[in-house]
Design a protein around this motif. Structure first.
Motif, PDB file in Angstrom:
ATOM      1  N   PRO A  52       0.819  -1.238   0.000  1.00 28.29           N
ATOM      2  CA  PRO A  52       0.000   0.000   0.000  1.00 28.29           C
ATOM      3  C   PRO A  52       0.844   1.275   0.000  1.00 28.29           C
ATOM      4  N   PHE A  53       2.004   1.249  -0.636  1.00 30.94           N
ATOM      5  CA  PHE A  53       2.877   2.414  -0.721  1.00 30.94           C
ATOM      6  C   PHE A  53       3.252   2.934   0.667  1.00 30.94           C
ATOM      7  N   SER A  54       3.694   2.003   1.475  1.00 31.44           N
ATOM      8  CA  SER A  54       4.020   2.334   2.866  1.00 31.44           C
ATOM      9  C   SER A  54       5.368   3.029   3.000  1.00 31.44           C
ATOM     10  N   SER A  55       6.177   2.998   1.951  1.00 32.35           N
ATOM     11  CA  SER A  55       7.483   3.651   2.001  1.00 32.35           C
ATOM     12  C   SER A  55       7.631   4.598   0.823  1.00 32.35           C
ATOM     13  N   LEU A  56       8.530   5.547   0.955  1.00 29.40           N
ATOM     14  CA  LEU A  56       8.772   6.501  -0.129  1.00 29.40           C
ATOM     15  C   LEU A  56       9.310   5.779  -1.358  1.00 29.40           C
ATOM     16  N   PHE A  57      10.179   4.794  -1.127  1.00 35.31           N
ATOM     17  CA  PHE A  57      10.796   4.071  -2.241  1.00 35.31           C
ATOM     18  C   PHE A  57       9.773   3.367  -3.122  1.00 35.31           C
ATOM     19  N   SER A  58       8.683   2.889  -2.538  1.00 30.31           N
ATOM     20  CA  SER A  58       7.705   2.104  -3.286  1.00 30.31           C
ATOM     21  C   SER A  58       7.106   2.867  -4.470  1.00 30.31           C
ATOM     22  N   TRP A  59       7.194   4.207  -4.418  1.00 26.06           N
ATOM     23  CA  TRP A  59       6.676   5.004  -5.533  1.00 26.06           C
ATOM     24  C   TRP A  59       7.635   4.998  -6.722  1.00 26.06           C
ATOM     25  N   HIS A  60       8.917   4.739  -6.458  1.00 24.11           N
ATOM     26  CA  HIS A  60       9.922   4.796  -7.526  1.00 24.11           C
ATOM     27  C   HIS A  60       9.672   3.790  -8.647  1.00 24.11           C
ATOM     28  N   PRO A  61       9.561   2.488  -8.352  1.00 23.49           N
ATOM     29  CA  PRO A  61       9.336   1.537  -9.447  1.00 23.49           C
ATOM     30  C   PRO A  61       8.004   1.736 -10.167  1.00 23.49           C
ATOM     31  N   VAL A  62       7.003   2.201  -9.436  1.00 31.91           N
ATOM     32  CA  VAL A  62       5.696   2.421 -10.061  1.00 31.91           C
ATOM     33  C   VAL A  62       5.752   3.585 -11.046  1.00 31.91           C
ATOM     34  N   LEU A  63       6.331   4.700 -10.622  1.00 39.60           N
ATOM     35  CA  LEU A  63       6.413   5.869 -11.495  1.00 39.60           C
ATOM     36  C   LEU A  63       7.280   5.599 -12.719  1.00 39.60           C
ATOM     37  N   MET A  64       8.392   4.897 -12.512  1.00 43.71           N
ATOM     38  CA  MET A  64       9.274   4.592 -13.636  1.00 43.71           C
ATOM     39  C   MET A  64       8.614   3.620 -14.621  1.00 43.71           C
ATOM     40  N   SER A  65       7.863   2.673 -14.092  1.00 38.62           N
ATOM     41  CA  SER A  65       7.156   1.724 -14.960  1.00 38.62           C
ATOM     42  C   SER A  65       6.071   2.426 -15.760  1.00 38.62           C
ATOM     43  N   ILE A  66       5.336   3.319 -15.096  1.00 39.07           N
ATOM     44  CA  ILE A  66       4.305   4.083 -15.798  1.00 39.07           C
ATOM     45  C   ILE A  66       4.937   4.949 -16.886  1.00 39.07           C
ATOM     46  N   ALA A  67       6.083   5.568 -16.566  1.00 38.78           N
ATOM     47  CA  ALA A  67       6.746   6.470 -17.507  1.00 38.78           C
ATOM     48  C   ALA A  67       7.223   5.744 -18.761  1.00 38.78           C
TER      49      ALA A  67
END
Length: 239
Positions: A52-67
């Protein structure tokens, strides 16, 4: 009589070639349409792993994959003769969709880069200590340069004295293919990081690698089919 036989034989060869070309076109259409679904599946799985995006890092792979796996792929597929999602749109409209989608992709990539930098600073981790990190920064920087260079196609009058519009399109497409290839390599290296391998099932790892390979081959085929004949024709006219 002999002339009629030769004509019939030539017609048969032409029809056979046309049939093979038709089958190849159908195959390309299937691969290209599947790329849309695979890209969505890829980012969906990344969101699933990061939830559930409990850490700041968890947003990194998601944003890069979306990009790179989704937005940049879709931006290029707008020009696909086999599977673009707006087939009735005129080229000017497709160009608008292309640069808006690519700009969004660059913004997501920059956000993903800022997040990983902040995460490393907060946790005292060193920067640029892996090939994934080095290529990741290089890819984001290249994407920004490519986006800025793309404005010359929106406003060709800026460089009309130096380059022909047809040449600019060829350069932009070739450079874009290099960028997308670099992005796919970076994604594959990201799939080899400890975060992904510790959270994803081994089978999912192979599937994700396959998805990136599938998408990259579709994009490579589209760009080369569209611009390689033109570049070869241009080269032949110089001799």
């Amino acid at each position: 009589m002999e002339t009629d036989v030769i004509a019939d034989a030539a017609k048969l060869v032409h029809l056979n070639f046309k049939g093979k070309k038709g089958h190849f076109q159908q195959l390309c259409s299937f691969f290209s349409m599947a790329a849309h679904l695979l890209a969505i599946g890829f980012i969906s799985y990344m969101i699933y792993l990061a939830w559930p995006f409990s850490s700041l890092f968890s947003w990194h792979p998601v944003l890069m994959s979306i990009a790179f796996a989704f937005l940049m792929t879709e931006a290029i597929l707008f020009f696909s003769p086999d599977s673009n999602l707006v087939p009735k749109a005129v080229r000017k409209t497709k160009v608008t969709y292309h640069w808006i989608t690519n700009t969004t992709a660059v913004l997501c990539a920059i956000a993903g880069l800022v997040i990983i930098v902040l995460n490393k600073e907060m946790n005292g981790y060193p920067h640029l200590k892996s090939w994934h990190g080095i290529l990741g920064v290089s890819t984001v920087a290249y994407a920004c340069i490519q986006a800025c260079a793309g404005t010359t196609l929106l406003y060709p009058a800026l460089t009309a004295k130096m380059f022909k519009l047809a040449d600019l399109k060829l350069y932009h497409a070739t450079s874009g293919l290099v960028l997308f290839t670099l992005a796919c390599v970076t994604l594959v290296l990201g799939l080899c990081t400890s975060w992904f391998t510790s959270n994803a099932h081994e089978t999912a790892w192979y599937i994700c690698i396959g998805i990136v390979a599938w998408i990259s081959l579709v994009i490579m085929n589209q760009v080369t089919q569209a611009y390689l004949p033109k570049s070869l024709k241009k080269a032949s006219q110089q001799y």
